[in-house]
Design a protein around this motif. Structure first.
Motif, PDB file in Angstrom:
ATOM      1  N   ASP A 152      -2.977  -2.666  10.113  1.00 19.51           N
ATOM      2  CA  ASP A 152      -3.711  -1.433  10.357  1.00 19.51           C
ATOM      3  C   ASP A 152      -3.891  -0.687   9.042  1.00 19.51           C
ATOM      4  O   ASP A 152      -2.926  -0.180   8.482  1.00 19.51           O
ATOM      5  CB  ASP A 152      -2.948  -0.576  11.360  1.00 19.51           C
ATOM      6  CG  ASP A 152      -3.713   0.660  11.771  1.00 19.51           C
ATOM      7  OD1 ASP A 152      -4.804   0.911  11.215  1.00 19.51           O
ATOM      8  OD2 ASP A 152      -3.213   1.372  12.641  1.00 19.51           O
ATOM      9  N   LEU A 153      -5.106  -0.634   8.539  1.00 20.41           N
ATOM     10  CA  LEU A 153      -5.375   0.018   7.265  1.00 20.41           C
ATOM     11  C   LEU A 153      -5.243   1.533   7.344  1.00 20.41           C
ATOM     12  O   LEU A 153      -5.261   2.206   6.332  1.00 20.41           O
ATOM     13  CB  LEU A 153      -6.767  -0.362   6.764  1.00 20.41           C
ATOM     14  CG  LEU A 153      -6.947  -1.830   6.419  1.00 20.41           C
ATOM     15  CD1 LEU A 153      -8.387  -2.106   6.001  1.00 20.41           C
ATOM     16  CD2 LEU A 153      -6.000  -2.252   5.320  1.00 20.41           C
ATOM     17  N   LEU A 154      -5.124   2.080   8.548  1.00 18.44           N
ATOM     18  CA  LEU A 154      -5.006   3.519   8.695  1.00 18.44           C
ATOM     19  C   LEU A 154      -3.561   3.990   8.643  1.00 18.44           C
ATOM     20  O   LEU A 154      -3.284   5.168   8.750  1.00 18.44           O
ATOM     21  CB  LEU A 154      -5.648   3.966  10.016  1.00 18.44           C
ATOM     22  CG  LEU A 154      -7.136   3.657  10.138  1.00 18.44           C
ATOM     23  CD1 LEU A 154      -7.644   4.051  11.517  1.00 18.44           C
ATOM     24  CD2 LEU A 154      -7.934   4.355   9.060  1.00 18.44           C
ATOM     25  N   GLY A 155      -2.632   3.094   8.496  1.00 19.96           N
ATOM     26  CA  GLY A 155      -1.224   3.460   8.417  1.00 19.96           C
ATOM     27  C   GLY A 155      -0.911   4.176   7.119  1.00 19.96           C
ATOM     28  O   GLY A 155      -1.751   4.344   6.243  1.00 19.96           O
ATOM     29  N   THR A 156       0.333   4.610   6.999  1.00 22.86           N
ATOM     30  CA  THR A 156       0.758   5.312   5.799  1.00 22.86           C
ATOM     31  C   THR A 156       1.946   4.603   5.167  1.00 22.86           C
ATOM     32  O   THR A 156       2.642   3.829   5.818  1.00 22.86           O
ATOM     33  CB  THR A 156       1.157   6.769   6.109  1.00 22.86           C
ATOM     34  OG1 THR A 156       2.235   6.755   7.051  1.00 22.86           O
ATOM     35  CG2 THR A 156       0.002   7.557   6.662  1.00 22.86           C
ATOM     36  N   ARG A 157       2.170   4.876   3.911  1.00 24.30           N
ATOM     37  CA  ARG A 157       3.276   4.298   3.164  1.00 24.30           C
ATOM     38  C   ARG A 157       4.029   5.424   2.469  1.00 24.30           C
ATOM     39  O   ARG A 157       3.421   6.390   2.001  1.00 24.30           O
ATOM     40  CB  ARG A 157       2.779   3.321   2.090  1.00 24.30           C
ATOM     41  CG  ARG A 157       1.795   2.272   2.565  1.00 24.30           C
ATOM     42  CD  ARG A 157       2.423   1.282   3.529  1.00 24.30           C
ATOM     43  NE  ARG A 157       1.421   0.358   4.037  1.00 24.30           N
ATOM     44  CZ  ARG A 157       0.859   0.439   5.235  1.00 24.30           C
ATOM     45  NH1 ARG A 157       1.171   1.400   6.049  1.00 24.30           N
ATOM     46  NH2 ARG A 157      -0.014  -0.448   5.628  1.00 24.30           N
ATOM     47  N   GLN A 158       5.331   5.296   2.426  1.00 25.61           N
ATOM     48  CA  GLN A 158       6.159   6.219   1.657  1.00 25.61           C
ATOM     49  C   GLN A 158       6.889   5.400   0.603  1.00 25.61           C
ATOM     50  O   GLN A 158       7.379   4.315   0.897  1.00 25.61           O
ATOM     51  CB  GLN A 158       7.173   6.922   2.556  1.00 25.61           C
ATOM     52  CG  GLN A 158       6.567   7.865   3.545  1.00 25.61           C
ATOM     53  CD  GLN A 158       7.623   8.531   4.407  1.00 25.61           C
ATOM     54  OE1 GLN A 158       8.790   8.180   4.372  1.00 25.61           O
ATOM     55  NE2 GLN A 158       7.197   9.508   5.184  1.00 25.61           N
ATOM     56  N   TYR A 159       6.960   5.953  -0.602  1.00 21.04           N
ATOM     57  CA  TYR A 159       7.583   5.246  -1.710  1.00 21.04           C
ATOM     58  C   TYR A 159       8.745   6.048  -2.269  1.00 21.04           C
ATOM     59  O   TYR A 159       8.707   7.272  -2.294  1.00 21.04           O
ATOM     60  CB  TYR A 159       6.567   4.989  -2.820  1.00 21.04           C
ATOM     61  CG  TYR A 159       5.385   4.181  -2.359  1.00 21.04           C
ATOM     62  CD1 TYR A 159       4.196   4.802  -2.001  1.00 21.04           C
ATOM     63  CD2 TYR A 159       5.465   2.801  -2.253  1.00 21.04           C
ATOM     64  CE1 TYR A 159       3.110   4.063  -1.561  1.00 21.04           C
ATOM     65  CE2 TYR A 159       4.378   2.060  -1.824  1.00 21.04           C
ATOM     66  CZ  TYR A 159       3.205   2.700  -1.475  1.00 21.04           C
ATOM     67  OH  TYR A 159       2.142   1.975  -1.032  1.00 21.04           O
ATOM     68  N   ALA A 160       9.765   5.344  -2.724  1.00 20.74           N
ATOM     69  CA  ALA A 160      10.882   5.949  -3.442  1.00 20.74           C
ATOM     70  C   ALA A 160      10.968   5.254  -4.798  1.00 20.74           C
ATOM     71  O   ALA A 160      10.615   4.082  -4.934  1.00 20.74           O
ATOM     72  CB  ALA A 160      12.182   5.770  -2.668  1.00 20.74           C
ATOM     73  N   TYR A 161      11.431   6.007  -5.800  1.00 20.72           N
ATOM     74  CA  TYR A 161      11.514   5.491  -7.161  1.00 20.72           C
ATOM     75  C   TYR A 161      12.921   5.685  -7.699  1.00 20.72           C
ATOM     76  O   TYR A 161      13.597   6.655  -7.348  1.00 20.72           O
ATOM     77  CB  TYR A 161      10.493   6.196  -8.059  1.00 20.72           C
ATOM     78  CG  TYR A 161       9.078   5.927  -7.615  1.00 20.72           C
ATOM     79  CD1 TYR A 161       8.481   6.710  -6.633  1.00 20.72           C
ATOM     80  CD2 TYR A 161       8.362   4.872  -8.131  1.00 20.72           C
ATOM     81  CE1 TYR A 161       7.188   6.453  -6.193  1.00 20.72           C
ATOM     82  CE2 TYR A 161       7.071   4.607  -7.706  1.00 20.72           C
ATOM     83  CZ  TYR A 161       6.486   5.396  -6.731  1.00 20.72           C
ATOM     84  OH  TYR A 161       5.229   5.125  -6.293  1.00 20.72           O
TER      85      TYR A 161
END
Length: 83
Positions: free
Chosen positions: A21-30
């Protein structure tokens, strides 16, 4: 520099895993060096899709990637070796 990538077989594949699903979201941590250490994916309705963790050596080269399912089952493990 030559790179050798060791990829381990998928341990399990959730049903519908081919649907993306291209409408999903992503969260990133660094990490403290500014390198991506974690990615958490959610579908368009905000449900957790999976997690990916990234590991680096002292020089900042990625040495390992671990992909986990919603149930925290290891789906794939990639290890990278540099020579």
């Amino acid at each position: 520099m030559n790179v050798l990538i060791l990829a381990f077989a998928l341990l399990s594949m959730p049903s519908g895993a081919a649907d993306y699903d291209l409408l999903g979201t992503r969260q990133y941590a660094y990490n403290e060096a500014g390198l991506r250490s974690e990615k958490i994916s959610f579908d368009a309705e905000g449900r957790l899709e999976g997690k990916v963790y990234y590991f680096y050596d002292a020089k900042g080269y990625k040495i390992r990637t671990e992909k986990y399912s919603v149930e925290d089952s290891l789906l794939a493990l990639y290890e990278y070796q540099f020579n």
